[in-house]
Write a protein that holds these residues in place. Structure first.
Motif, PDB file in Angstrom:
ATOM      1  N   MET A  70      13.499  41.751  25.969  1.00  0.00           N
ATOM      2  CA  MET A  70      13.259  41.063  27.237  1.00  0.00           C
ATOM      3  C   MET A  70      12.278  41.838  28.106  1.00  0.00           C
ATOM      4  N   ALA A  71      12.357  43.161  28.047  1.00  0.00           N
ATOM      5  CA  ALA A  71      11.445  43.998  28.838  1.00  0.00           C
ATOM      6  C   ALA A  71      10.000  43.825  28.370  1.00  0.00           C
ATOM      7  N   PHE A  72       9.805  43.606  27.061  1.00  0.00           N
ATOM      8  CA  PHE A  72       8.462  43.513  26.494  1.00  0.00           C
ATOM      9  C   PHE A  72       7.973  42.067  26.339  1.00  0.00           C
ATOM     10  N   SER A  73       8.749  41.106  26.805  1.00  0.00           N
ATOM     11  CA  SER A  73       8.449  39.690  26.531  1.00  0.00           C
ATOM     12  C   SER A  73       7.077  39.246  27.032  1.00  0.00           C
ATOM     13  N   ASN A  74       6.603  39.814  28.136  1.00  0.00           N
ATOM     14  CA  ASN A  74       5.312  39.404  28.699  1.00  0.00           C
ATOM     15  C   ASN A  74       4.243  40.486  28.571  1.00  0.00           C
ATOM     16  N   LYS A  76       1.750  43.136  25.918  1.00  0.00           N
ATOM     17  CA  LYS A  76       1.162  43.340  24.586  1.00  0.00           C
ATOM     18  C   LYS A  76       2.019  44.328  23.788  1.00  0.00           C
ATOM     19  N   ILE A  77       2.712  45.206  24.499  1.00  0.00           N
ATOM     20  CA  ILE A  77       3.615  46.180  23.865  1.00  0.00           C
ATOM     21  C   ILE A  77       4.891  45.439  23.474  1.00  0.00           C
ATOM     22  N   LYS A  78       5.320  45.592  22.229  1.00  0.00           N
ATOM     23  CA  LYS A  78       6.426  44.779  21.736  1.00  0.00           C
ATOM     24  C   LYS A  78       7.639  45.570  21.238  1.00  0.00           C
ATOM     25  N   SER A  79       7.616  46.884  21.332  1.00  0.00           N
ATOM     26  CA  SER A  79       8.764  47.649  20.844  1.00  0.00           C
ATOM     27  C   SER A  79       8.867  48.981  21.574  1.00  0.00           C
ATOM     28  N   VAL A  80      10.071  49.582  21.522  1.00  0.00           N
ATOM     29  CA  VAL A  80      10.263  50.888  22.152  1.00  0.00           C
ATOM     30  C   VAL A  80       9.420  51.944  21.442  1.00  0.00           C
ATOM     31  N   GLU A  81       9.149  51.728  20.141  1.00  0.00           N
ATOM     32  CA  GLU A  81       8.317  52.675  19.400  1.00  0.00           C
ATOM     33  C   GLU A  81       6.881  52.645  19.910  1.00  0.00           C
ATOM     34  N   GLU A  82       6.346  51.458  20.131  1.00  0.00           N
ATOM     35  CA  GLU A  82       4.994  51.334  20.668  1.00  0.00           C
ATOM     36  C   GLU A  82       4.921  51.921  22.072  1.00  0.00           C
ATOM     37  N   PHE A  83       5.918  51.608  22.889  1.00  0.00           N
ATOM     38  CA  PHE A  83       5.958  52.136  24.250  1.00  0.00           C
ATOM     39  C   PHE A  83       5.995  53.664  24.233  1.00  0.00           C
ATOM     40  N   GLY A  84       6.839  54.230  23.356  1.00  0.00           N
ATOM     41  CA  GLY A  84       6.958  55.686  23.254  1.00  0.00           C
ATOM     42  C   GLY A  84       5.657  56.341  22.840  1.00  0.00           C
ATOM     43  N   MET A  85       4.960  55.726  21.894  1.00  0.00           N
ATOM     44  CA  MET A  85       3.663  56.250  21.445  1.00  0.00           C
ATOM     45  C   MET A  85       2.674  56.294  22.608  1.00  0.00           C
ATOM     46  N   LEU A  86       2.580  55.210  23.351  1.00  0.00           N
ATOM     47  CA  LEU A  86       1.626  55.123  24.455  1.00  0.00           C
ATOM     48  C   LEU A  86       1.965  56.099  25.575  1.00  0.00           C
ATOM     49  N   VAL A  87       3.242  56.234  25.895  1.00  0.00           N
ATOM     50  CA  VAL A  87       3.654  57.180  26.935  1.00  0.00           C
ATOM     51  C   VAL A  87       3.312  58.604  26.529  1.00  0.00           C
ATOM     52  N   THR A  88       3.538  58.940  25.252  1.00  0.00           N
ATOM     53  CA  THR A  88       3.220  60.278  24.760  1.00  0.00           C
ATOM     54  C   THR A  88       1.739  60.579  24.912  1.00  0.00           C
ATOM     55  N   VAL A  89       0.879  59.624  24.569  1.00  0.00           N
ATOM     56  CA  VAL A  89      -0.568  59.815  24.711  1.00  0.00           C
ATOM     57  C   VAL A  89      -0.941  59.951  26.188  1.00  0.00           C
ATOM     58  N   GLY A 144      -4.631  50.138  27.896  1.00  0.00           N
ATOM     59  CA  GLY A 144      -3.352  50.743  27.518  1.00  0.00           C
ATOM     60  C   GLY A 144      -2.610  51.283  28.725  1.00  0.00           C
ATOM     61  N   LYS A 145      -3.343  51.943  29.623  1.00  0.00           N
ATOM     62  CA  LYS A 145      -2.733  52.462  30.851  1.00  0.00           C
ATOM     63  C   LYS A 145      -2.170  51.325  31.690  1.00  0.00           C
ATOM     64  N   MET A 146      -2.933  50.238  31.812  1.00  0.00           N
ATOM     65  CA  MET A 146      -2.498  49.097  32.611  1.00  0.00           C
ATOM     66  C   MET A 146      -1.216  48.483  32.058  1.00  0.00           C
ATOM     67  N   GLU A 147      -1.137  48.357  30.726  1.00  0.00           N
ATOM     68  CA  GLU A 147       0.068  47.804  30.107  1.00  0.00           C
ATOM     69  C   GLU A 147       1.281  48.673  30.411  1.00  0.00           C
ATOM     70  N   LEU A 148       1.093  49.991  30.376  1.00  0.00           N
ATOM     71  CA  LEU A 148       2.193  50.902  30.678  1.00  0.00           C
ATOM     72  C   LEU A 148       2.624  50.779  32.133  1.00  0.00           C
ATOM     73  N   TYR A 149       1.658  50.791  33.047  1.00  0.00           N
ATOM     74  CA  TYR A 149       1.983  50.697  34.466  1.00  0.00           C
ATOM     75  C   TYR A 149       2.779  49.431  34.769  1.00  0.00           C
ATOM     76  N   GLN A 150       2.439  48.345  34.093  1.00  0.00           N
ATOM     77  CA  GLN A 150       3.127  47.080  34.328  1.00  0.00           C
ATOM     78  C   GLN A 150       4.551  47.081  33.765  1.00  0.00           C
ATOM     79  N   LEU A 151       4.827  48.001  32.843  1.00  0.00           N
ATOM     80  CA  LEU A 151       6.146  48.051  32.198  1.00  0.00           C
ATOM     81  C   LEU A 151       7.107  49.058  32.816  1.00  0.00           C
ATOM     82  N   PHE A 152       6.609  50.005  33.581  1.00  0.00           N
ATOM     83  CA  PHE A 152       7.467  51.082  34.071  1.00  0.00           C
ATOM     84  C   PHE A 152       8.671  50.559  34.854  1.00  0.00           C
TER      85      PHE A 152
END
Length: 204
Positions: A70-74, A76-89, A144-152
């Motif tokens: 539900m958190a990733f429904s809107n 481009k990031i679709k999983s906690v693994e993808e989110f974790g990868m992007l946050v690490t970078v 990528g940064k924008m997608e993360l900011y929108q998900l925090f």
């Protein structure tokens, strides 16, 4: 005297059941009792506290995966693994592909697939490592940064849901215990000399 188990701290809760000498009360509610036939099998083993904890951790991970959809429904990031990868970078600004996979505790082939998918979505870019031509560096794109900011905000909500109705004190105690477990498992995970399951058992 009757005890309200819902009002006990983590220590009090565990102490109470230690006195009762029955860990069945601590089991996940979805884990049933063995049948009489199963219990009579010579290979059957009684439940133990380590198995109960492992069951809870496994189910908690699955609950988080359920909420995360539900958190990733809107996004481009679709999983906690993808989110974790992007946050690490984002935290590292630039990181080698192998180190990124290692820090996220992901199988190498699965990690490469995730990275390639994020690059294809233009959330990451890769470049040749000037210090080692055999490796590649991963960077975050503006997208990528924008997608993360929108998900925090959503991920903050996910964290609150995951910790449920624990008190602030219980959350701190749980975080301390999980940090201790993480240290033990990361040492095991990165020790290439170990190959058999028995090698990973705690020494104490």
């Amino acid at each position: 005297e009757s005890i309200n188990k819902n009002e006990l701290s983590i220590e009090g809760f565990l102490s109470h059941f230690e006195k009762e000498g029955n860990i069945d009360h601590l089991k996940n509610s979805l884990i049933g009792k063995p049948s009489q036939l199963m219990a009579s099998n010579p290979s059957h083993r009684e439940n133990n506290i380590e198995r109960v904890i492992s069951q809870h951790l496994l189910f908690l991970y699955r609950y988080i995966k359920f909420y995360s959809k539900m958190a990733f429904s809107n996004s481009k990031i679709k999983s906690v693994e993808e989110f974790g990868m992007l946050v690490t970078v984002m935290q590292q600004e630039t990181i080698t592909k192998s180190e990124l996979i290692k820090r996220n505790i992901i199988d190498k082939s699965a990690g490469i697939e995730i990275i390639n998918r994020l690059i294809k979505m233009q959330l990451m870019i890769q470049s040749v490592n000037p210090n080692d031509q055999r490796s590649q560096l991963i960077h975050l794109t503006d997208s990528g940064k924008m997608e993360l900011y929108q998900l925090f905000g959503k991920m903050d909500q996910l964290g609150k849901i995951a910790t449920g109705e624990l008190s602030d004190t219980e959350k701190i105690h749980l975080a301390q215990m999980l940090k201790k477990l993480d240290h033990f498992h990361y040492e095991n995970y990165t020790d290439k000399a170990k190959s058999e399951l028995e090698d990973y058992l705690p020494q104490s």
